[in-house]
Design an enzyme around this catalytic site. Structure first.
Site, mmCIF file in Angstrom:
data_model
loop_
_atom_site.group_PDB
_atom_site.id
_atom_site.type_symbol
_atom_site.label_atom_id
_atom_site.label_comp_id
_atom_site.label_asym_id
_atom_site.label_seq_id
_atom_site.Cartn_x
_atom_site.Cartn_y
_atom_site.Cartn_z
ATOM 1 N N ASP A 1 2.543 -1.076 11.459
ATOM 2 C CA ASP A 1 2.142 -1.843 11.571
ATOM 3 C C ASP A 1 3.449 -2.750 11.911
ATOM 4 O O ASP A 1 3.970 -4.605 11.728
ATOM 5 C CB ASP A 1 1.067 -2.927 11.459
ATOM 6 C CG ASP A 1 1.010 -3.045 10.479
ATOM 7 O OD1 ASP A 1 1.905 -2.193 9.480
ATOM 8 O OD2 ASP A 1 0.793 -4.057 9.501
ATOM 9 N N ASP B 1 -0.734 1.709 8.563
ATOM 10 C CA ASP B 1 -1.280 1.141 9.353
ATOM 11 C C ASP B 1 -0.078 0.831 10.165
ATOM 12 O O ASP B 1 -0.787 1.053 11.987
ATOM 13 C CB ASP B 1 -0.807 -0.609 8.795
ATOM 14 C CG ASP B 1 -2.081 -0.682 7.836
ATOM 15 O OD1 ASP B 1 -2.779 0.372 8.003
ATOM 16 O OD2 ASP B 1 -2.232 -1.144 7.100
ATOM 17 N N GLY C 1 1.296 -0.736 0.196
ATOM 18 C CA GLY C 1 -0.306 -0.321 -0.175
ATOM 19 C C GLY C 1 0.663 1.113 0.179
ATOM 20 O O GLY C 1 1.865 1.669 0.486
ATOM 21 N N THR D 1 3.952 2.319 5.227
ATOM 22 C CA THR D 1 2.990 2.136 5.563
ATOM 23 C C THR D 1 2.180 2.878 6.457
ATOM 24 O O THR D 1 2.005 2.852 7.664
ATOM 25 C CB THR D 1 2.883 0.213 5.547
ATOM 26 O OG1 THR D 1 1.419 0.204 5.764
ATOM 27 C CG2 THR D 1 3.471 0.303 7.337
ATOM 28 N N ARG E 1 0.931 -5.245 -5.102
ATOM 29 C CA ARG E 1 0.675 -6.285 -4.297
ATOM 30 C C ARG E 1 1.061 -7.983 -5.108
ATOM 31 O O ARG E 1 0.542 -7.608 -5.651
ATOM 32 C CB ARG E 1 -0.537 -6.431 -3.230
ATOM 33 C CG ARG E 1 -0.523 -5.739 -2.750
ATOM 34 C CD ARG E 1 -1.975 -5.828 -1.624
ATOM 35 N NE ARG E 1 -2.874 -4.312 -1.450
ATOM 36 C CZ ARG E 1 -2.121 -3.477 0.024
ATOM 37 N NH1 ARG E 1 -0.683 -4.540 0.860
ATOM 38 N NH2 ARG E 1 -2.527 -2.823 0.066
ATOM 39 N N ASP F 1 5.502 -5.026 6.102
ATOM 40 C CA ASP F 1 5.857 -6.604 6.462
ATOM 41 C C ASP F 1 6.403 -7.699 5.291
ATOM 42 O O ASP F 1 6.820 -8.414 4.938
ATOM 43 C CB ASP F 1 5.253 -6.869 7.330
ATOM 44 C CG ASP F 1 3.787 -7.181 7.505
ATOM 45 O OD1 ASP F 1 3.489 -6.349 5.947
ATOM 46 O OD2 ASP F 1 3.172 -7.832 8.645
#
Ligand code: F6P
Length: 319
Positions: free
Chosen positions: A129, A127, A11, A125, A72, A103
């Protein structure tokens, strides 16, 4: 090392362009020829690789998204694809790669390293994360974008005394929801890291109403469930009419703020230095406010943890 390439994968996030710009400019300053790979690993497999000059990165630091575009790629998970990618780079005498992504992108980067290609990763990203780093490029801007949207929604929610359910991104991580919830005084924050029961949401809405709150905001991370599902439950259980807003791509695009431009610029330049110093096989990270790096393996070992004290604080401040 004389030739390197840069790609963005997964993303997109605001600040990726600052990182691309810094990597290209630092590479040129160090006497390297720098290439850009379009469309992430998919573009790499197709040989969509072009030389990048200073002029190609002019006027991009303020732009959201990624000028290199991204993808992706499922087929990149195959060993044969990874060998093919290395061949594509070797055909152009490219000896090092900077991967900007999340990741999943780093799993691909590790595979390339294992096959002998020097790679350095930059966490990007919204996120936030990625294990091994306290911060990933784009998170700060995304949260500000979400706040801006919620502030507007609150004006009208207040005027009509309506409850609004806002669905934010974060497939497996609740960072965006948590920050947005704390910073807007949301009545309820639903994140993957905390067990969720509709009865708790109902209790919090009722408490807010009893306190005299005219607006009521519920924030849900899309990784838990959809805002529509919560709307349905509230309608069925307490006949509460609510409004749903799904922020979607709105929160991933947009002009990067100062912090994301700053971290992107620092990491982009540092990634080239790491490649040249032989410190490849590593990912740049923010630790205790400082930019540093860890081996991909070490970064992969750690589990991304959300700060649950912020969650408790958010709950206590809105009860
Ligand atoms: O970039 C990360 C992320 O925004 C996740 O929060 C989300 O689940 C995912 O991307 C959705 O992205 P896309 O719609 O591009 O598949």
């Amino acid at each position: 090392m004389r030739r390197i390439a840069v790609l963005t994968s997964g993303g997109d996030s605001p600040g990726m362009n600052a990182a691309i710009r810094a990597a290209v400019l630092r590479g040129i300053d160090k006497g390297l020829e720098v290439f850009g790979v379009y469309n992430g690993y998919e573009g790499l497999l197709e040989g969509n690789i072009v030389p990048m000059k200073r002029k190609n990165v002019g006027g991009i630091i303020q732009r959201g998204g990624t000028i290199l575009r991204t993808s992706r790629s499922d087929r990149f998970k195959l060993e044969e694809s990874q060998f093919e990618a290395i061949r594509k780079l070797k055909d152009l005498d490219i000896e090092g790669l900077v991967v900007i992504g999340g990741d999943g992108s780093f799993k691909g980067a590790m595979k390339l390293c294992e096959k002998g290609l020097p790679v350095v990763g930059i966490p990007g990203t919204i996120d936030n994360d990625i294990s091994g780093t306290d911060y990933s490029i784009g998170f700060n801007t995304a949260v500000s974008t979400v706040l801006d949207a919620i502030d507007k929604i609150r004006d009208t929610a207040y005027s009509h005394e309506k409850t609004s359910i806002i669905e934010v991104m974060g497939r497996g991580a609740g960072d965006i929801a948590l920050w947005a919830g704390l910073c807007t005084g949301a009545a309820s924050i639903i994140i993957p890291e905390a067990a969720y029961q509709i009865k708790d949401v109902i209790t919090r809405i009722q408490a807010a109403r009893e306190r005299g709150d005219k607006d009521c905001i519920i924030i849900v991370a899309e990784g838990v469930c959809s805002a529509e599902e919560i709307k349905k439950e509230l309608q069925e259980q307490i006949q509460l009419e609510t409004r749903v807003v799904v922020l979607g791509f709105l929160q991933r695009g947009g002009t990067p703020n100062a912090y994301d431009r700053m971290i992107g610029s620092q990491m982009g330049a540092k990634a080239v230095d790491l490649l040249l110093d032989g410190n490849h096989g590593s990912m740049l990270c923010v630790k205790d406010g400082k930019i540093t790096y860890s081996p991909f393996e070490e970064a992969a070992k750690e589990v991304h943890e959300i700060d649950m004290s912020l969650y408790q604080l958010a709950l206590s401040l809105s009860s």
